[in-house]
Enzyme design. Structure first.
Site, mmCIF file in Angstrom:
data_model
loop_
_atom_site.group_PDB
_atom_site.id
_atom_site.type_symbol
_atom_site.label_atom_id
_atom_site.label_comp_id
_atom_site.label_asym_id
_atom_site.label_seq_id
_atom_site.Cartn_x
_atom_site.Cartn_y
_atom_site.Cartn_z
ATOM 1 N N GLU A 43 1.202 -1.240 -0.024
ATOM 2 C CA GLU A 43 -0.221 -0.016 -0.048
ATOM 3 C C GLU A 43 0.497 0.869 -0.094
ATOM 4 O OE1 GLU A 43 -3.676 2.057 3.068
ATOM 5 O OE2 GLU A 43 -2.678 0.317 3.675
ATOM 6 N N ARG A 84 4.765 -12.418 10.026
ATOM 7 C CA ARG A 84 5.818 -11.229 9.652
ATOM 8 C C ARG A 84 6.866 -11.751 10.548
ATOM 9 N NH1 ARG A 84 2.073 -7.791 9.686
ATOM 10 N NH2 ARG A 84 3.420 -5.664 10.270
ATOM 11 N N LYS A 142 3.983 1.441 9.288
ATOM 12 C CA LYS A 142 4.212 2.048 8.462
ATOM 13 C C LYS A 142 4.024 3.398 9.247
ATOM 14 C CE LYS A 142 2.853 0.839 4.783
ATOM 15 N NZ LYS A 142 2.412 0.550 3.125
HETATM 16 P P1 ATP Z 1 2.231 -1.906 7.913
HETATM 17 O O1 ATP Z 1 1.357 -2.281 8.840
HETATM 18 O O2 ATP Z 1 3.715 -1.837 8.321
HETATM 19 O O3 ATP Z 1 1.373 -0.792 6.903
HETATM 20 P P2 ATP Z 1 1.050 -3.793 5.560
HETATM 21 O O4 ATP Z 1 1.012 -5.366 5.455
HETATM 22 O O5 ATP Z 1 -0.215 -2.257 6.474
HETATM 23 O O6 ATP Z 1 2.596 -3.763 6.662
HETATM 24 P P3 ATP Z 1 1.236 -3.517 2.877
HETATM 25 O O7 ATP Z 1 2.025 -2.159 2.219
HETATM 26 O O8 ATP Z 1 0.029 -3.564 3.175
HETATM 27 O O9 ATP Z 1 2.022 -3.006 4.580
HETATM 28 O O10 ATP Z 1 2.443 -4.557 3.233
HETATM 29 C C1 ATP Z 1 2.717 -5.294 1.513
HETATM 30 C C2 ATP Z 1 3.030 -5.972 1.863
HETATM 31 O O11 ATP Z 1 4.268 -6.482 2.617
HETATM 32 C C3 ATP Z 1 2.052 -7.520 2.359
HETATM 33 O O12 ATP Z 1 1.823 -8.440 2.041
HETATM 34 C C4 ATP Z 1 2.324 -7.947 3.549
HETATM 35 O O13 ATP Z 1 2.216 -8.673 4.079
HETATM 36 C C5 ATP Z 1 3.915 -7.354 3.398
HETATM 37 N N1 ATP Z 1 4.436 -6.839 4.818
HETATM 38 C C6 ATP Z 1 4.116 -6.289 5.499
HETATM 39 N N2 ATP Z 1 5.363 -6.193 6.364
HETATM 40 C C7 ATP Z 1 5.483 -7.083 7.059
HETATM 41 C C8 ATP Z 1 6.419 -7.719 7.869
HETATM 42 N N3 ATP Z 1 6.841 -6.585 8.779
HETATM 43 N N4 ATP Z 1 6.959 -8.325 7.687
HETATM 44 C C9 ATP Z 1 6.763 -9.576 6.412
HETATM 45 N N5 ATP Z 1 5.822 -9.118 5.409
HETATM 46 C C10 ATP Z 1 5.427 -7.360 5.813
HETATM 47 MG MG MG Z 2 -1.907 -3.512 4.261
#
Ligand code: ATP
Ligand code: MG
Length: 575
Positions: free
Chosen positions: A47, A273, A283
């Site tokens: 995202e 994760r 983020k």
């Molecule tokens: P955040 O809470 O940091 O915003 P998010 O999952 O909402 O994390 P996205 O941009 O949606 O952020 O993530 C893109 C991809 O990265 C998704 O497939 C997500 O599952 C993966 N991802 C995000 N954070 C992690 C993590 N800490 N470890 C492994 N994969 C991750």
């Molecule tokens: Mg997300």
């Protein structure tokens, strides 16, 4: 099993490593059953609401790495269903970070918003099939109807509206006839389901805001759960990898694809994760650190962002290595920061030339050395790699050593410089401290020394000199600023430590390390470092690994301490 099940990883050392995991086992089985015609298509779906962090790096290495290993492809797809949150700056930074990590997506980056028209048609199909309806409950009412973990929900009074009425209302939602929150499109599944995600989840909501990709074309936006599975299906994704918190969303992922009978049905597979101690990987919270100026930006070298790690001096190879080492599992855990540090140390140990830099200088005048004499000395750039060549050092009468290498009252077994004792200057002569000069406050400001001219490349006659310290010439050296970094937080898990404040989740800030950043503005680097470019990495002898910052200019070098020589954090009693 396919040949590609054995993964060999290119490494900076000669060692190769075989890594397998439960996802590879699933893929191997699918290939042997010729599922998806034996193809592997993955995607990385960020995202664009912030910069990528080390957790994303794990997901990138996994998705792109699998595609590489199985001769498949991996798409980069921006999940931009949330119109107001995304910014172009983030899109650009994400593309840069994925490329920098060494991966290539297939074709142009994709956007979930590319599929808005198709998703709208699919929604009409669902309505026609009696599987979706327009609900006019207010958000508060909808919450009440939803029930709870212990209590079944209640059917919305709008659930049994006719197909014709739903089609009409949905079309009018799209035309902008209703206000935000007035109506939503919901899936018709089961309000009594133990899984809250299945209680007639929202598929579309009204948002009267401009979208960075689609402008003002839409005022209804599809929800993530509805968008994600369909985007996967549209792109022909075979294995849709996501983190464990989406496990409870998998029934909805599958439900949508089953109702619509999409030509292919990607398999959602969840993995744990990455959590790293002494930092955070959310983020939203990282954005708060940036917005509230707790750090100097997304690429502050203390940040666990990919851009921060890059600026700090982490190489993409070290991050890929880290990702391989931590592996992929189904169980959430916390990885020790020292694992990440180990990976960069290992990389730089081989690749970084050696140099001398005095971080906290103390002036030393060698009185036995002629006033204007400059002697060129030669030293290897790398003790174990002759192919890196040699460098020239310049020895002069006035030099600097580090303040920490002199003690007037030394502790037992002290091997560095002290009054009336000798020490070797690295790659140079043995010197002896004859006199200590202090200022009015009693602080040592200069040492007067003598040197033994017969000790260049030779042991001194008739005595042993154990200590070796680094040095630079006063005149024949470069001014440098050295930035020292420490853990961003003082506790292993800032989120857990902040948990007692249930109402306010900004308390992780209480555990910021006030000493995480220190500027050493008067450092001096050996003359061979003139011409250093941002990104150049060195091992400063006896100090650690340092990488030139983009702030470096032709008259002032700026270095970031990437990592110390050893894991001194544990030794310092922090663990
Ligand atoms: P955040 O809470 O940091 O915003 P998010 O999952 O909402 O994390 P996205 O941009 O949606 O952020 O993530 C893109 C991809 O990265 C998704 O497939 C997500 O599952 C993966 N991802 C995000 N954070 C992690 C993590 N800490 N470890 C492994 N994969 C991750
Ligand atoms: Mg997300």
């Amino acid at each position: 099993m396919s040949d590609s099940a054995t993964r060999t990883t290119e490494k900076t050392t000669s060692e190769t490593k075989v890594v397998s995991n439960f996802i590879r086992h699933i893929i191997d089985k699918d290939i042997s059953n010729n599922k998806n015609d034996g193809k592997v298509v993955t995607r990385f779906p960020p995202e664009p609401n912030g910069y990528l962090h080390i957790g994303h790096a794990k997901s990138i290495c996994l998705n792109f790495g699998l595609a590489q290993d199985y001769q498949g492809v991996c798409n980069l797809r921006f999940d931009d269903t949330n119109p107001e949150k995304e910014e172009l700056e983030y899109i650009d930074s994400i593309k840069k970070d994925v490329s920098w990590l060494g991966f290539e997506w297939k074709g142009e980056p994709r956007f979930a918003s590319d599929y808005f028209a198709q998703l709208y048609q699919y929604a009409i199909d669902l309505i026609k099939a009696g599987k979706a309806y327009v609900c006019s409950l207010s958000p508060d009412e909808a919450r009440e109807y939803r029930g709870s973990l212990t209590e079944a929900g209640k059917d919305s009074p709008y659930r049994d509206q006719s197909v014709a009425e739903n089609l009409d209302l949905f079309a009018r939602m799209k035309q902008g006839e209703f206000d935000e929150g007035e109506k939503v499109l919901r899936a018709k599944i089961d309000m009594a389901s133990p899984n809250l995600n299945m209680r007639d989840p929202i598929l579309y909501r009204i948002r009267k805001v401009e979208h960075h990709q689609t402008g003002n074309e839409w005022c209804i936006y599809p929800m993530y759960d509805y968008t994600h599975c369909l985007s996967d299906a549209i792109e022909g994704i075979t294995h849709s990898l996501c983190t464990l918190e989406f496990e409870d969303h998998r029934p909805l992922y599958d439900w949508v694809l089953e109702q619509l009978q999409t030509p292919n049905h990607p398999q959602q597979i969840e993995f744990a994760r990455l959590n790293l101690n002494y930092t955070i990987t959310s983020k939203r919270k990282l954005k708060q650190l940036v917005d509230d100026n707790h750090v100097l930006g997304w690429d502050d070298p203390r940040m666990p962002t990919i851009s921060g790690l890059r600026r700090r001096g982490y190489t993409s190879a070290s991050i890929r290595d880290f990702s391989d080492r931590i592996g992929v599992t189904k169980v959430d855990g916390v990885v020790d920061m020292s694992t990440l540090e180990f990976c960069i140390r290992e990389d730089l140990e081989h690749s970084a030339p050696r140099a001398m830099c005095v971080i906290n200088p103390l002036k030393v005048t060698i009185e036995s050395w002629a006033e204007d004499e400059v002697q060129e000395l030669s030293a290897p750039r790398h003790p174990k790699d002759e192919s890196m060549g040699r460098r020239t050092l310049k020895m002069t009468r006035v030099i600097y050593i580090d303040r920490s290498d002199f003690e007037e009252v030394p502790p037992p077994k002290y091997k560095r410089l002290t009054v009336d004792k000798e020490v070797r200057l690295r790659n140079s002569y043995v010197i002896k401290c004859e006199q200590v000069i202090k200022d009015e406050q009693g602080e040592v400001i200069e040492l007067r020394c003598s040197h033994d001219a017969d000790t260049l490349g030779k042991k001194p006659e008739g005595r042993k000199v154990k200590g070796v310290i680094h040095w630079v010439s006063e005149q024949q050296s470069m001014p440098a600023e050295v930035r020292l970094y420490d853990r961003l937080f003082t506790v292993e898990n800032p989120d857990a430590a902040a948990k007692k404040h249930e109402d306010d989740d900004s308390h992780f800030l209480d555990f910021l390390n006030p000493d995480s950043f220190k500027v050493m503005a008067n450092a001096r680097a050996e003359i061979s470092l003139a011409g250093t470019q941002p990104g150049d990495a060195f091992q400063f002898e006896r100090e650690g690994y340092f990488t030139a910052d983009p702030d470096t200019s032709s008259d002032k070098l700026v270095f970031n301490r990437t990592v110390s020589l050893r894991d001194s954090w544990a030794k310092a009693g922090n663990k």
